[in-house]
Design an enzyme around this catalytic site. Structure first.
Site, PDB file in Angstrom:
ATOM      1  N   LYS A  29       0.945  -1.348   0.205  1.00 47.00           N
ATOM      2  CA  LYS A  29      -0.041   0.079  -0.085  1.00 47.00           C
ATOM      3  C   LYS A  29       0.828   1.345   0.142  1.00 47.00           C
ATOM      4  O   LYS A  29       0.141   2.167  -0.870  1.00 47.00           O
ATOM      5  CB  LYS A  29      -0.529  -0.339   1.443  1.00 47.00           C
ATOM      6  CG  LYS A  29      -1.952  -1.210   0.714  1.00 47.00           C
ATOM      7  CD  LYS A  29      -2.985  -1.491   2.378  1.00 47.00           C
ATOM      8  CE  LYS A  29      -3.179  -2.619   1.806  1.00 47.00           C
ATOM      9  NZ  LYS A  29      -5.060  -3.022   3.622  1.00 47.00           N
ATOM     10  N   GLN A  73      -4.945  -1.771  10.061  1.00 46.08           N
ATOM     11  CA  GLN A  73      -4.358  -2.709   9.430  1.00 46.08           C
ATOM     12  C   GLN A  73      -5.008  -4.579  10.160  1.00 46.08           C
ATOM     13  O   GLN A  73      -4.603  -4.225  11.345  1.00 46.08           O
ATOM     14  CB  GLN A  73      -3.344  -3.273   9.005  1.00 46.08           C
ATOM     15  CG  GLN A  73      -2.623  -4.597   7.832  1.00 46.08           C
ATOM     16  CD  GLN A  73      -3.214  -4.305   6.855  1.00 46.08           C
ATOM     17  OE1 GLN A  73      -3.155  -3.303   5.662  1.00 46.08           O
ATOM     18  NE2 GLN A  73      -3.733  -5.819   6.215  1.00 46.08           N
ATOM     19  N   ASP A  96     -11.091   2.942   4.354  1.00 46.21           N
ATOM     20  CA  ASP A  96     -12.049   1.515   3.893  1.00 46.21           C
ATOM     21  C   ASP A  96     -12.800   0.693   4.561  1.00 46.21           C
ATOM     22  O   ASP A  96     -13.435  -0.330   3.669  1.00 46.21           O
ATOM     23  CB  ASP A  96     -10.452   0.673   5.092  1.00 46.21           C
ATOM     24  CG  ASP A  96      -9.065  -0.279   5.051  1.00 46.21           C
ATOM     25  OD1 ASP A  96      -9.451  -0.791   3.457  1.00 46.21           O
ATOM     26  OD2 ASP A  96      -9.049  -1.392   5.940  1.00 46.21           O
TER      27      ASP A  96
END
Lengths: 272, 272
Positions: A29, A73, A96
């Site tokens: 990422k 994450q 997200d």
């Protein structure tokens, strides 16, 4: 955007612990951010960190106007309350799309989520770009995790597919899957989906990523390899479209994260 | 509760317009409140009322500590923004469970909604009380409305069924439904589900309610009759368990509304 208003989008990533797959994802990422000119910051915490440490970092990023997207994450170590931590991400920076209010808006007809979760968004993008019609098609989602299976099933329904959700307690997963036009596998079980699970001509997206130890293989840089949910060799003989692991859905997930971060920055700066 | 702390639960209902089915539902809910000792108030608005009028009424009920549950009878007339109005119901009084944050919490594993929407909760209660095992069973939900189909599919997944969601754009609804152990019909299309749609032994819950004009029939008090989605005569020969319309799921929905209102009052007064 940089030229016009002198701003670049900013993404903050919080990584807790030493899971190898998580580290790989975060590395990918960050690298992708660099390539497209998005500023990125990673805050790393040791496995044994406290919830308050993570919440403090989140709170700082929530207030930092140079940060447009915040990503925690997953999965987090078990001693941390994942729900509490995800709830603390500002809705406007939740690139997200894992906040329950966002998921509710994704699920409900007539409502619009602020962000579409990256992996489901990447799957749909892959289907559309491959010319696969979704409306009215039978789609099976294998797995019901909050981060892939659930939002993927909801997003497919927004695109008017007929969706069945198969999971570990399903009694006849092979039979149900074998009737699907579109199969999205996100169970995290290596080689779960065999050729016999697939209808000839089915479209197969493999979102599974199981880190498999291959430390004896010197060609593997990090001592492990990511394997998919789908037995690629068998499935490729039957599927009309199929994605490999790695290299299939993963890069699309990263691309959608960049896209969500850019959208968020545009919203924040009123840039159209 | 009245004896111990001198309080009774309070339910406020907002009814807009003159839909006959909505009027029937509200009448049944109020009557049920009376029977169990829940205080109820109905605020009625004409079809042409403004959004602000409804929002003002909601705001008053949100602040009224004697009201523990607020219910906006759906559907609303088209000129009102249903999303905006439902969002204005205080989460703590949202006994219908239609707020997107509540739906998100219903959808996500590891989270708990404050209220489970009444009709899905009634369906699950009926299944459990009839001794129907849900875990691992193939369930088909016909219809994907925000108020029945969607939350029912999410709740069945919480109970570990394998769920398929069939809707108006599904190409082979009959075939998919005929493989289900549990069928929950909530399409609002009279007699949609015929005998040929059902596997012998299937459990069939009919949530459909279509007001059908029967004004020529003097035995019908209100000049219309509610018909279900399932052709009862054909289905009863195949199903192991089946609910009629009216009299099946409807009363369970009302019972769950009372239950949610009582739970809300207990929460508000710290009464256990």
């Amino acid at each position: 955007m940089k030229k016009s208003i002198g701003k670049v989008p900013g993404l903050a990533v919080i990584l807790v612990g030493e899971r190898r797959d998580s580290q790989t994802y975060v590395r990918n990422k960050i690298k992708a951010c660099e390539e497209v000119g998005i500023k990125s910051i990673v805050t790393e915490f040791a496995d044994g960190c406290t919830e308050d440490e993570v919440l403090n970092a989140l709170s700082n990023y929530n207030q930092d106007s140079s940060i447009n997207g915040i990503l925690v994450q997953l999965p987090l170590p078990q001693h941390l309350d994942e729900g509490k931590i995800l709830d603390a991400v500002s809705l406007e920076k939740d690139v997200d799309g894992f906040h329950p209010l966002n998921i509710g808006n994704l699920a409900m007809r007539g409502r619009e989520p602020l962000f579409i979760p990256c992996t489901p968004k990447g799957c749909i993008e892959l289907l559309i770009r491959s010319g696969v019609e979704i409306m009215g098609k039978n789609a099976v989602v294998i797995g019901r995790s909050n981060i892939v299976g659930l939002p993927t099933s909801l997003l497919l329904q927004r695109h008017h597919a007929t969706v069945s959700i198969v999971h570990a307690l399903t009694k006849n997963p092979e039979q149900i899957t074998s009737e699907a036009d579109i199969v999205i596998a996100a169970a995290g079980v290596a080689n779960l989906v065999r050729g016999s699970w697939l209808k000839p001509g089915a479209v197969v997206l493999d979102v599974g990523t199981c880190p498999v130890d291959v430390s004896v293989d010197p060609s593997c840089e990090y001592g492990y390899r990511l394997m998919g949910d789908v037995c690629y060799e068998e499935a490729m003989r039957l599927a009309s479209v199929i994605t490999p692991v790695p290299g299939g859905v993963g890069p699309m997930t990263v691309a959608m994260l960049l896209s969500n971060t850019l959208d968020s920055a545009k919203r924040a700066y009123g840039f159209t």
